[in-house]
Enzyme design. Structure first.
Site, PDB file in Angstrom:
ATOM      1  N   TYR A 147       1.092  -0.373  10.325  1.00 31.97           N
ATOM      2  CA  TYR A 147       1.068   0.856   9.061  1.00 31.97           C
ATOM      3  C   TYR A 147       2.757   1.436   8.929  1.00 31.97           C
ATOM      4  CZ  TYR A 147       0.774   5.418   7.933  1.00 31.97           C
ATOM      5  OH  TYR A 147       1.009   6.569   7.186  1.00 31.97           O
ATOM      6  N   HIS A 183      -9.407  14.932  10.720  1.00 28.08           N
ATOM      7  CA  HIS A 183     -10.145  14.512  11.643  1.00 28.08           C
ATOM      8  C   HIS A 183     -10.428  14.548  12.775  1.00 28.08           C
ATOM      9  CE1 HIS A 183     -10.257  10.963   8.529  1.00 28.08           C
ATOM     10  NE2 HIS A 183      -9.276  11.402   8.817  1.00 28.08           N
TER      11      HIS A 183
END
Ligand SMILES: NC(=O)c1ccc[n+]([C@@H]2O[C@H](COP(=O)([O-])OP(=O)(O)OC[C@H]3O[C@@H](n4cnc5c(N)ncnc54)[C@H](O)[C@@H]3O)[C@@H](O)[C@H]2O)c1
Length: 319
Positions: A147, A183
């Site tokens: 990432y 989420h």
């Protein structure tokens, strides 16, 4: 009179993307939302589907896309460790190939292009708060590297396209953001704590909870995106967008317990590898170039986010 622009949002069915699409439609633009639905859902943009200025396309940014647009917001990328470490090779590909494909498109159609970069480019920082000229302390071979380094390489590509092809680029380094449509189980601290508190489960704190984070409410962040995209061509970024208000993880947990009225207890677990101890944006550049700073206090943002999760959990329970 405001001109209606054709705006492409990659990762538009995700948490931030769905808020951005909503905002762009409200501003009177035509929005093309593309997403491979890895972490995003159609539910996030359900309310927009009836708007004939909104289009939704299933597409993976690691493949080229040819569409005529005026502006591109490149948000596609899983953003939480659980999701980006699930398939790390795909994460790097999404950041790097995704950037190449979107920059290629921007070059072809002469669009302005915005990159959702991240405070993770600073790694575990030695400078605090982080200014844009700090080059970071990133482990290139650790589990977060797919990432962090993917996003760093994407920034490199943006600036090479800027220097080599004179592209109009806007790079935002986004710090922790929270709000409705996060989420429910992606391991991010705000959603974790709220869901645990609402379910009456123990609240998990990694480490001793003294590590600090800054939390920006989503509406504030999206305002920053819009302002950055509207800047003159010489404003390229990178520019930090986040809330400089610093809270310890323990303070956040206590605030969530107070706002939910939960009876949850705190439990402590070991810190994951490479987890930064401090993260706080210096937003002087954003104040100067965008006249922007966050407005929503943590308590108010948490109230709205808790209301969202409360509703979501009841719907999930009802099946
Ligand atoms: N939320 C934050 O606090 C935060 C902080 C820093 C940076 N960011 C960046 O902002 C962007 C959006 O983050 P978010 O929090 O909304 O996360 P998210 O996971 O909700 O959104 C990412 C979206 O990208 C989509 N996607 C992933 N891979 C794709 C691919 N290969 N092709 C097409 N779509 C793909 C996902 O399905 C999802 O809809 C990301 O680039 C993230 O790195 C977010």
């Amino acid at each position: 009179m405001m001109l209606r622009k054709r705006v492409l949002v990659t990762g538009g069915a995700g948490f931030l993307g769905s808020h951005l699409c909503e905002r762009l439609l409200a501003l009177g633009h035509d929005v093309l939302c593309i997403d491979n639905f890895f972490t995003g859902t159609k539910d996030n943009v359900l309310a927009l589907l009836d708007d004939h200025h909104f289009e939704l396309l299933r597409h993976d940014v690691t493949f080229p896309l040819y569409v005529e647009v005026d502006e591109i917001y490149n948000l596609a990328c899983p953003a939480s460790p659980i999701h980006y470490q699930h398939d790390p090779v795909q994460t790097t590909k999404t950041s790097v190939h995704g950037a190449i494909n979107m920059l290629g498109l921007a070059k072809r159609v002469k669009a302005r292009i915005f990159q959702a970069s991240t405070s993770e480019v600073y790694g575990d920082p030695h400078v605090h708060p982080q200014t844009e000229d700090y080059r970071g302390n990133v482990n290139p071979i650790g589990p977060r590297a797919c990432y962090d380094e993917g996003k760093r390489c994407a920034e490199t590509l943006f600036f090479d396209y800027y220097r080599q092809h004179k592209l109009r680029i806007k790079v935002a380094r986004i710090f922790n953001t929270y709000g409705p449509r996060m989420h429910p189980n992606d391991g991010r601290v705000v959603s974790n704590f709220i869901v645990q508190a609402l379910k009456g489960e123990p609240i998990t704190i990694f480490g001793d909870g003294a590590q600090t984070r800054s939390f920006c409410y989503v509406d504030d962040l999206i305002e920053g995106f819009i302002r950055l995209m509207a800047t003159d061509d010489e404003v390229t970024g990178p520019i930090n967008l986040g809330n400089p208000g610093e809270f310890t993880i323990r303070q956040l947990a206590e605030l969530v317990i107070a706002e939910t009225g939960s009876k949850s207890k705190l439990v402590f677990k070991p810190l994951p590898q490479d987890d930064p101890l401090q993260r706080q944006p210096n937003i002087t550049l954003a104040q100067k170039h965008l006249g922007w700073e966050p407005k929503v206090p943590l308590k108010d943002g948490l109230k709205r986010t808790i209301a969202y999760f409360d509703d979501l959990l009841s719907r999930m329970k009802a099946g």
